[in-house]
Design an enzyme around this catalytic site. Structure first.
Site, mmCIF file in Angstrom:
data_model
loop_
_atom_site.group_PDB
_atom_site.id
_atom_site.type_symbol
_atom_site.label_atom_id
_atom_site.label_comp_id
_atom_site.label_asym_id
_atom_site.label_seq_id
_atom_site.Cartn_x
_atom_site.Cartn_y
_atom_site.Cartn_z
ATOM 1 N N HIS A 43 0.833 -1.206 0.000
ATOM 2 C CA HIS A 43 0.000 0.000 0.000
ATOM 3 C C HIS A 43 0.866 1.254 0.000
ATOM 4 O O HIS A 43 0.640 2.186 -0.776
ATOM 5 C CB HIS A 43 -0.908 -0.028 1.235
ATOM 6 C CG HIS A 43 -1.820 1.140 1.369
ATOM 7 N ND1 HIS A 43 -3.155 1.100 1.023
ATOM 8 C CD2 HIS A 43 -1.603 2.413 1.811
ATOM 9 C CE1 HIS A 43 -3.710 2.270 1.244
ATOM 10 N NE2 HIS A 43 -2.792 3.096 1.729
ATOM 11 N N GLU A 44 1.886 1.263 0.864
ATOM 12 C CA GLU A 44 2.744 2.439 0.982
ATOM 13 C C GLU A 44 3.692 2.584 -0.195
ATOM 14 O O GLU A 44 3.983 3.694 -0.638
ATOM 15 C CB GLU A 44 3.537 2.387 2.295
ATOM 16 C CG GLU A 44 2.703 2.663 3.515
ATOM 17 C CD GLU A 44 1.910 3.945 3.385
ATOM 18 O OE1 GLU A 44 2.510 5.005 3.076
ATOM 19 O OE2 GLU A 44 0.682 3.899 3.564
ATOM 20 N N HIS A 47 2.247 4.527 -2.954
ATOM 21 C CA HIS A 47 2.338 5.978 -2.769
ATOM 22 C C HIS A 47 3.681 6.502 -3.267
ATOM 23 O O HIS A 47 3.758 7.528 -3.945
ATOM 24 C CB HIS A 47 2.193 6.340 -1.287
ATOM 25 C CG HIS A 47 0.809 6.166 -0.743
ATOM 26 N ND1 HIS A 47 -0.298 6.727 -1.330
ATOM 27 C CD2 HIS A 47 0.362 5.506 0.345
ATOM 28 C CE1 HIS A 47 -1.382 6.414 -0.620
ATOM 29 N NE2 HIS A 47 -1.005 5.667 0.398
#
Length: 285
Positions: A43-44, A47
């Protein structure tokens, strides 16, 4: 605790995440915590990949139980549009993984239901309009166009605290009825702490940007100046986009008749941008 580096970006695990890992391991749920860790990390990383595409420098990624936080190297590098794109990348990744595991035949992976649930939770939970969640960053980016970055941060962080209190209350209700709900209470407490910290980090990020230059100025006694001549209707963010770490920007403001109206410093421009949003012009300083 620093886990290591991925593509030159430090990955740090927050102590709350370590606490959750220790509790799950103690309960004999070691494989589950590995799945949570991998899902949060992906998920990170999404980013940071989007940040790289948009040429925004990320210094560090901090992993939290419900997601994480990417720390931006250059405070002026983000504008509202970029923040929206970067914030959306994480939930899109998590929801895409959830869709993949939903379509995957269950017999191929023993942990398919858990992988589906965790990534679905990460995607939907992070879309809540509350800082420091991704939905809160999107909300802040939209609000900053009207009320400025500082007030938008305050509103989104306030929503984060409100949602955190509601989560804790719901967890307490479940505990009263069924002796369950501990996860809701824990998520609420972590979210409240993170939302409170978000407001403090705004001032820190601004000061960090200026302190580096002020400390260099104090050590040398002088600092090279980046001088700009601009009309008073120019957007401040356009000028700040050209600032450089080793220089201090000063702007000579002219009216339409090319008559000098005064000097504006880099610190004044940043403060005005934070207070009034990305549409603020030199004449508004």
């Amino acid at each position: 605790m620093i886990l290591g580096k991925i593509a030159g970006i430090r990955v740090r695990i927050n102590w709350l995440f370590l606490l959750v890992c220790a509790v799950y391991t103690w309960l004999g749920l070691g494989s589950e915590i590995l799945i949570i860790f991998a899902s949060v990390l992906l998920h990170e990383l999404s980013h940071t990949i989007m940040a790289k595409i948009l040429r925004v420098q990320v210094a560090e990624v901090e992993l939290l139980p419900f997601g994480g936080q990417a720390k931006i190297e250059d405070f002026t590098g983000l504008d509202p549009d970029r923040e929206i794109y970067i914030a959306l990348a994480g939930p899109i990744m998590s929801l895409s993984l959830a869709a993949f595991f939903y379509l995957l035949p269950p017999h191929l992976l023993h942990k398919t239901p858990l992988l589906l649930q965790i990534n679905l939770f990460l995607g939907l939970f992070n879309l809540l309009p509350a800082l420091p969640l991704d939905g809160g960053r999107i909300l802040r980016a939209i609000l900053s166009l009207r009320i400025g970055y500082k007030r938008a941060t305050s509103v989104a962080a306030g929503l984060g605290k409100t949602i955190a209190i509601l989560l804790c209350a719901y967890g307490g209700y479940l505990f009263y009825l069924q002796q369950s709900g501990a996860n809701h209470i824990l998520a609420g407490l972590i979210l409240f702490w993170a939302a409170r910290r978000e407001g403090l980090l705004l001032g820190y990020a601004f000061m960090r940007y200026l302190v580096n230059k002020k400390s260099e100025l104090a050590n040398k006694g002088f600092l090279a100046s980046h001088q700009v001549v601009s009309f008073e209707d120019t957007l401040i963010k356009s000028i700040l986009a050209s600032t450089r770490p080793g220089y201090y920007t000063m702007v000579m403001v002219l009216d339409q008749q090319h008559m000098p109206q005064g000097l504006i410093s880099e610190a004044q421009m940043i403060e005005s941008l934070l207070n009034h949003g990305p549409r603020v012009r030199l004449k508004d300083c």
